[in-house]
Design a protein around this motif. Structure first.
Motif, PDB file in Angstrom:
ATOM      1  N   GLY A 171      -2.004   2.718  -7.206  1.00 41.02           N
ATOM      2  CA  GLY A 171      -2.083   3.320  -8.528  1.00 41.02           C
ATOM      3  C   GLY A 171      -1.302   4.617  -8.513  1.00 41.02           C
ATOM      4  O   GLY A 171      -0.958   5.132  -7.448  1.00 41.02           O
ATOM      5  N   LYS A 172      -1.008   5.137  -9.688  1.00 45.12           N
ATOM      6  CA  LYS A 172      -0.259   6.391  -9.792  1.00 45.12           C
ATOM      7  C   LYS A 172      -1.069   7.406 -10.573  1.00 45.12           C
ATOM      8  O   LYS A 172      -1.619   7.098 -11.637  1.00 45.12           O
ATOM      9  N   VAL A 173      -1.167   8.614 -10.036  1.00 48.83           N
ATOM     10  CA  VAL A 173      -1.862   9.693 -10.735  1.00 48.83           C
ATOM     11  C   VAL A 173      -1.025  10.107 -11.937  1.00 48.83           C
ATOM     12  O   VAL A 173       0.116  10.539 -11.790  1.00 48.83           O
ATOM     13  N   VAL A 174      -1.593   9.959 -13.127  1.00 57.66           N
ATOM     14  CA  VAL A 174      -0.866  10.318 -14.353  1.00 57.66           C
ATOM     15  C   VAL A 174      -1.496  11.510 -15.061  1.00 57.66           C
ATOM     16  O   VAL A 174      -0.967  11.998 -16.060  1.00 57.66           O
ATOM     17  N   THR A 229       0.835  -1.196   0.000  1.00 59.59           N
ATOM     18  CA  THR A 229       0.000   0.000   0.000  1.00 59.59           C
ATOM     19  C   THR A 229       0.876   1.254   0.000  1.00 59.59           C
ATOM     20  O   THR A 229       2.091   1.184   0.139  1.00 59.59           O
ATOM     21  N   SER A 230       0.203   2.386  -0.107  1.00 62.70           N
ATOM     22  CA  SER A 230       0.923   3.668  -0.105  1.00 62.70           C
ATOM     23  C   SER A 230       1.207   4.175   1.307  1.00 62.70           C
ATOM     24  O   SER A 230       1.775   5.256   1.462  1.00 62.70           O
ATOM     25  N   LEU A 231       0.832   3.412   2.331  1.00 63.61           N
ATOM     26  CA  LEU A 231       1.099   3.854   3.701  1.00 63.61           C
ATOM     27  C   LEU A 231       2.595   4.044   3.935  1.00 63.61           C
ATOM     28  O   LEU A 231       2.995   4.842   4.783  1.00 63.61           O
ATOM     29  N   ARG A 232       3.415   3.334   3.173  1.00 63.87           N
ATOM     30  CA  ARG A 232       4.867   3.449   3.342  1.00 63.87           C
ATOM     31  C   ARG A 232       5.378   4.827   2.947  1.00 63.87           C
ATOM     32  O   ARG A 232       6.508   5.200   3.311  1.00 63.87           O
ATOM     33  N   THR A 233       4.581   5.603   2.222  1.00 60.46           N
ATOM     34  CA  THR A 233       5.012   6.934   1.790  1.00 60.46           C
ATOM     35  C   THR A 233       4.610   8.027   2.772  1.00 60.46           C
ATOM     36  O   THR A 233       4.963   9.192   2.578  1.00 60.46           O
ATOM     37  N   ILE A 292     -15.101   1.915  -7.488  1.00 60.28           N
ATOM     38  CA  ILE A 292     -13.714   1.692  -7.086  1.00 60.28           C
ATOM     39  C   ILE A 292     -13.441   2.560  -5.852  1.00 60.28           C
ATOM     40  O   ILE A 292     -14.079   3.606  -5.665  1.00 60.28           O
ATOM     41  N   ALA A 293     -12.547   2.102  -4.986  1.00 59.22           N
ATOM     42  CA  ALA A 293     -12.147   2.902  -3.826  1.00 59.22           C
ATOM     43  C   ALA A 293     -10.717   3.387  -4.058  1.00 59.22           C
ATOM     44  O   ALA A 293      -9.813   2.578  -4.290  1.00 59.22           O
ATOM     45  N   VAL A 294     -10.527   4.693  -4.003  1.00 64.17           N
ATOM     46  CA  VAL A 294      -9.219   5.315  -4.187  1.00 64.17           C
ATOM     47  C   VAL A 294      -8.858   6.013  -2.878  1.00 64.17           C
ATOM     48  O   VAL A 294      -9.559   6.945  -2.461  1.00 64.17           O
ATOM     49  N   ASP A 295      -7.802   5.536  -2.215  1.00 68.49           N
ATOM     50  CA  ASP A 295      -7.461   6.018  -0.871  1.00 68.49           C
ATOM     51  C   ASP A 295      -8.662   5.952   0.059  1.00 68.49           C
ATOM     52  O   ASP A 295      -8.878   6.820   0.910  1.00 68.49           O
ATOM     53  N   ASN A 322       1.751  11.123  -7.712  1.00 70.29           N
ATOM     54  CA  ASN A 322       1.415  10.625  -6.378  1.00 70.29           C
ATOM     55  C   ASN A 322       0.841   9.217  -6.433  1.00 70.29           C
ATOM     56  O   ASN A 322       0.139   8.854  -7.385  1.00 70.29           O
ATOM     57  N   LEU A 323       1.134   8.421  -5.402  1.00 66.50           N
ATOM     58  CA  LEU A 323       0.571   7.084  -5.273  1.00 66.50           C
ATOM     59  C   LEU A 323      -0.741   7.125  -4.498  1.00 66.50           C
ATOM     60  O   LEU A 323      -0.899   7.929  -3.571  1.00 66.50           O
TER      61      LEU A 323
END
Length: 213
Positions: A107-110, A71-75, A139-142, A177-178
């Motif tokens: 996912g990555k914001v592009v 997950t993105s929690l590591r960031t 879909i769930a995003v963050d 951003n992730l």
């Protein structure tokens, strides 16, 4: 189980590294502390975590290695804002969609662009998840319950209304951003059923009836 309707934004007060890939988070919050108990499930940026302790200003939760790496929690850093939601109550209206808090990947914001009162985001996700993403699907995003407006390959588009942009951390996301992604649980279940049936037996009317359809 969650709904994807964010209750408040919290702030990371501290992060403690427990081992190479495990950590403990302490999050400042207000609303979700009102009826909190140790052992409660809280979705932090869409990731289901268990409350290990709390006081009148914050709560703590441990993050296991699998969650840190997937997950993105590591960031996150001290001072980072996070989306917070308590497990859904049976005596309230159920908005959003069924969200388990089990993140499928990041996912990555592009792409980010504005159209009248809406903010559109193009998000690229792992190709392995592409099969679960469909136009007008959920879909769930963050941790935020959203509707998919467009899909092209492994890139999908979501749109935020002003309220969602201000009430969640998504409005501050920028290109690169992730974000945590949880695909629709029904899509995953159906995919697994179909995959299993084609591997083990023929998908016919009797099989669908026997499996609850």
């Amino acid at each position: 189980m969650f709904t994807g309707i964010i209750e408040e934004k919290g702030i990371i007060r501290s992060m403690e590294q427990l081992s190479k890939y495990a950590m403990s988070l302490t999050v400042n919050a207000e609303k979700i502390l009102m009826d909190m108990e140790v052992g409660d499930s809280i979705a932090v940026n869409g990731t289901c975590l268990t409350v290990t302790s709390f006081d009148n200003k914050s709560f703590s939760a441990e993050v296991m290695p699998e969650t840190v790496t997937s997950t993105s929690l590591r960031t996150l850093k001290t001072g980072s804002a996070v989306n917070l939601e308590r497990a859904m109550a049976a005596n309230r209206r159920f908005g959003g969609h069924f969200v388990t808090g089990h993140v499928d990947g990041t996912g990555k914001v592009v792409g980010k662009y504005y159209k009248e009162n809406a903010i559109y985001y193009d998000i690229e996700l792992n190709k392995a998840l592409e099969r679960y993403v469909l136009k007008k699907g959920s879909i769930a995003v963050d941790g935020v319950s959203l509707t998919i407006f467009h899909v092209q390959g492994n890139v999908f588009t979501i749109s935020l209304i002003p309220h969602t942009a201000s009430a969640t951390i998504l409005g501050k996301k920028d290109k690169g951003n992730l974000v945590n992604i949880e695909c629709d649980v029904l899509a995953r279940q159906v995919d697994r059923l179909i995959s299993y049936s084609t591997e083990s037996q023929e998908l016919d009317e009797d099989f669908l009836k026997n499996t609850g359809f």
